[in-house]
Design a protein around this motif. Structure first.
Motif, short mmCIF file in Angstrom:
data_model
loop_
_atom_site.label_atom_id
_atom_site.label_comp_id
_atom_site.label_asym_id
_atom_site.label_seq_id
_atom_site.Cartn_x
_atom_site.Cartn_y
_atom_site.Cartn_z
N ASP A 38 0.31 -1.30 -0.02
CA ASP A 38 -0.19 -0.02 0.20
C ASP A 38 1.03 1.16 0.02
O ASP A 38 1.70 1.72 1.17
N ASN A 40 0.01 4.35 -0.11
CA ASN A 40 -0.84 5.34 0.81
C ASN A 40 -1.03 5.75 1.93
O ASN A 40 -0.75 5.90 2.83
N ASN A 42 -2.12 3.32 4.73
CA ASN A 42 -3.12 4.02 4.39
C ASN A 42 -4.17 2.42 5.47
O ASN A 42 -4.50 2.47 6.32
N TRP A 98 -11.52 1.53 -6.09
CA TRP A 98 -10.30 0.92 -6.24
C TRP A 98 -10.06 -0.25 -7.19
O TRP A 98 -10.43 -0.91 -7.57
N TYR A 116 -7.77 5.26 -9.23
CA TYR A 116 -8.96 5.73 -7.50
C TYR A 116 -10.14 6.07 -8.25
O TYR A 116 -9.13 7.19 -9.17
N TRP A 118 -12.92 8.65 -7.48
CA TRP A 118 -13.62 9.21 -6.53
C TRP A 118 -14.74 10.19 -6.75
O TRP A 118 -15.61 10.96 -6.95
N ARG A 129 -9.41 12.99 1.59
CA ARG A 129 -8.23 12.22 1.34
C ARG A 129 -8.18 11.91 -0.33
O ARG A 129 -7.38 11.47 -0.56
N THR A 133 -5.30 11.67 -3.39
CA THR A 133 -5.40 9.79 -3.54
C THR A 133 -4.68 10.43 -4.86
O THR A 133 -5.58 10.28 -5.74
N THR A 134 -3.18 11.04 -5.16
CA THR A 134 -2.52 11.42 -6.59
C THR A 134 -2.09 10.23 -7.77
O THR A 134 -2.53 8.83 -6.88
N LYS A 137 1.09 8.59 -5.56
CA LYS A 137 0.07 7.99 -4.60
C LYS A 137 -0.02 6.23 -5.00
O LYS A 137 0.24 5.17 -4.12
N LEU A 138 -0.48 6.25 -5.66
CA LEU A 138 -0.95 5.33 -6.82
C LEU A 138 0.37 4.18 -7.52
O LEU A 138 0.53 2.96 -7.22
N SER A 141 2.49 2.84 -4.56
CA SER A 141 1.64 1.53 -4.98
C SER A 141 2.23 -0.36 -5.99
O SER A 141 2.81 -1.12 -5.47
#
Length: 159
Positions: A38, A40, A42, A98, A116, A118, A129, A133-134, A137-138, A141
């Motif tokens: 992960d 993020n 998170n 996701w 991601y 949203w 949040r 999540t840009t 960030k992906l 992962s």
């Protein structure tokens, strides 16, 4: 800059990973493995034995802040595609998704795309949040996933 009504509400990143799609998919479809990759930071933990096998499956994850999420699988194709919508236990998902799509390049390399989305998020409290999540960030992962899946990889930079 307070109105982001027309800003993109989807972040996507891709990476070619030097591992077979089936091997990478196991790391994604087994929730107990997810905190290992992960980007993020998170995800804290998930109980073993929750390997996703079909649309309609629900797996439970504990977040780093201690909250629990039920993740409702809404897309699934073994070895190729998995997507879920997180929700608080017993609640309907608030609208974010996701997704992981795996495309074999050859028997030992796979293009992995992490998204991601949203665009349907209805919970105003989750918007900060979601905005954070840009693609970077992906990509983090994806880099961690590559480190776990590729033999002898120590560099987690993007290829």
């Amino acid at each position: 800059m307070s109105d982001d009504q027309h800003a993109p509400r989807t972040a996507t990143a891709s990476r070619d990973i030097a591992a077979p799609a089936a091997q990478i998919f196991e790391l994604i479809a087994d929730p107990a493995q997810q905190p290992r990759w992960d980007g993020n930071d998170n995800l804290a933990e998930a109980a073993g034995g929750q390997r996703v096998r079909a649309v309609g499956d629900v797996f439970t994850m504990t977040l780093t802040g201690g909250n629990v999420r039920e993740n409702h699988v809404v897309e699934f194709e073994e070895g190729r595609l998995i997507a879920w919508r997180p929700a608080e236990p017993g609640s309907e998902p608030p609208g974010h998704l996701w997704r992981w799509a795996l495309e074999p390049i050859d028997p030992s390399r796979t293009r992995v795309t992490h998204t991601y989305d949203w665009s349907r998020l209805t919970d105003e409290n989750r918007l900060p949040r979601a905005r954070a999540t840009t693609p970077d960030k992906l990509q983090a992962s994806l880099a961690r996933l590559a480190t776990l899946a590729e033999p002898g990889v120590s560099d987690v930079t993007s290829r």
